[in-house]
Design an enzyme around this catalytic site. Sequence first.
Site, PDB file in Angstrom:
ATOM      1  N   GLU A   1      26.223 -11.386 -23.652  1.00  0.00           N
ATOM      2  CA  GLU A   1      25.690 -10.306 -22.823  1.00  0.00           C
ATOM      3  C   GLU A   1      24.274 -10.602 -22.343  1.00  0.00           C
ATOM      4  O   GLU A   1      23.920 -10.251 -21.197  1.00  0.00           O
ATOM      5  CB  GLU A   1      25.729  -8.988 -23.600  1.00  0.00           C
ATOM      6  CG  GLU A   1      27.106  -8.343 -23.675  1.00  0.00           C
ATOM      7  CD  GLU A   1      28.036  -9.032 -24.661  1.00  0.00           C
ATOM      8  OE1 GLU A   1      29.247  -8.769 -24.621  1.00  0.00           O
ATOM      9  OE2 GLU A   1      27.531  -9.844 -25.479  1.00  0.00           O
TER      10      GLU A   1
ATOM     11  N   HIS B   1      31.642   0.560 -31.033  1.00  0.00           N
ATOM     12  CA  HIS B   1      32.247   0.548 -29.708  1.00  0.00           C
ATOM     13  C   HIS B   1      32.371   1.954 -29.126  1.00  0.00           C
ATOM     14  O   HIS B   1      33.163   2.180 -28.216  1.00  0.00           O
ATOM     15  CB  HIS B   1      33.652  -0.078 -29.757  1.00  0.00           C
ATOM     16  CG  HIS B   1      33.685  -1.509 -30.183  1.00  0.00           C
ATOM     17  ND1 HIS B   1      33.480  -1.888 -31.479  1.00  0.00           N
ATOM     18  CD2 HIS B   1      33.901  -2.646 -29.468  1.00  0.00           C
ATOM     19  CE1 HIS B   1      33.576  -3.210 -31.566  1.00  0.00           C
ATOM     20  NE2 HIS B   1      33.821  -3.698 -30.362  1.00  0.00           N
TER      21      HIS B   1
END
Length: 330
Positions: free
Chosen positions: A62, A131
Amino acid sequence: MSARELSYAQAIQEALAQAMDADPSVFLMGEDIGVYGGAFQVTGDLVHRYGEDRVMDAPISELGQAGIAVGAALAGCRPVLEFQFSDFATLAMEQIVNQAAKLRFMLGGKVNVPLVMRFPAGSGTGAAAQHSQSLDAWLAHVPGLKVVQPATPADAKGLLLAAIDDPDPVMVFEHKLLYKMKGSVPEEPYRLPIGKAHVAREGRDVTVVATSIMVHKSLDAAEALAAEGIDAEVIDLRTLRPIDTATIIASVKKTTRLVCVYEGVKTLGIGAEISARIAESEAFEYLDAPVLRLGGVEAPIPYSPQLEKAAVPQVPDIIEALRNLATGRA
């Protein structure tokens, strides 16, 4: 404008396609967004329509993805980066906070960083603590970033197209439970102004300022309370930075009561900022009761479905808060 029923995910995909058709500098990148179509199938078949040069699968890094997006924006492109989950933005914070948000200021306004980052966010899918977070308030704290949270398919398209056009970095938070929600969406390209809230329901007794999926839960609560003679006004904030303070002030001056409903952890969440703005404004003297905040509990999102629901505000929680505030029992 001609409109049809589209899901939230379809509205986003249509916005991406229309932006790519209109501007060859727009490209997409992210993990599994190509042939797989995205973790939540939002990008769908776009790789087959625009090719791998414009719909690029990214490696699992990321920080690297965000760095590429910043560099591409500085070079004249308009990248749209999809994070697989909003939680993974934590791995890219250096590029988001220290580069994307700062470069225009550090270089004397001579450059822009016209990029969009999309964040599937929120709980309700059984994805557990790493998440399922709502980190929108983190990024809304950073000068130089704009942060939007569309709550409907029509807003998802209009705000995303506006974000892609914007000369500054825009963070778009998309609640995962909204992807399948359907609504009327104009077919033609259109833009909704970033920084403008929407009064989703007018009322006279209490103002509810809500974000994302909490807009729908607040509307359900308002309809239930209407049978009791309690008339709630629901404001869909739409944009967390910049905040449309004027619309909130006008509503509070009318209703004299305010509840802020959001999924992120209550402490230091967006409701705290809204409460402070009301306290610092002329609307404070109109308040007939303290401002209430309904946010997530002070804990990571649990894996258990029952505990997961208990960790964030639900319709009965909102009904109780509105009823107590409107009747003076809060």
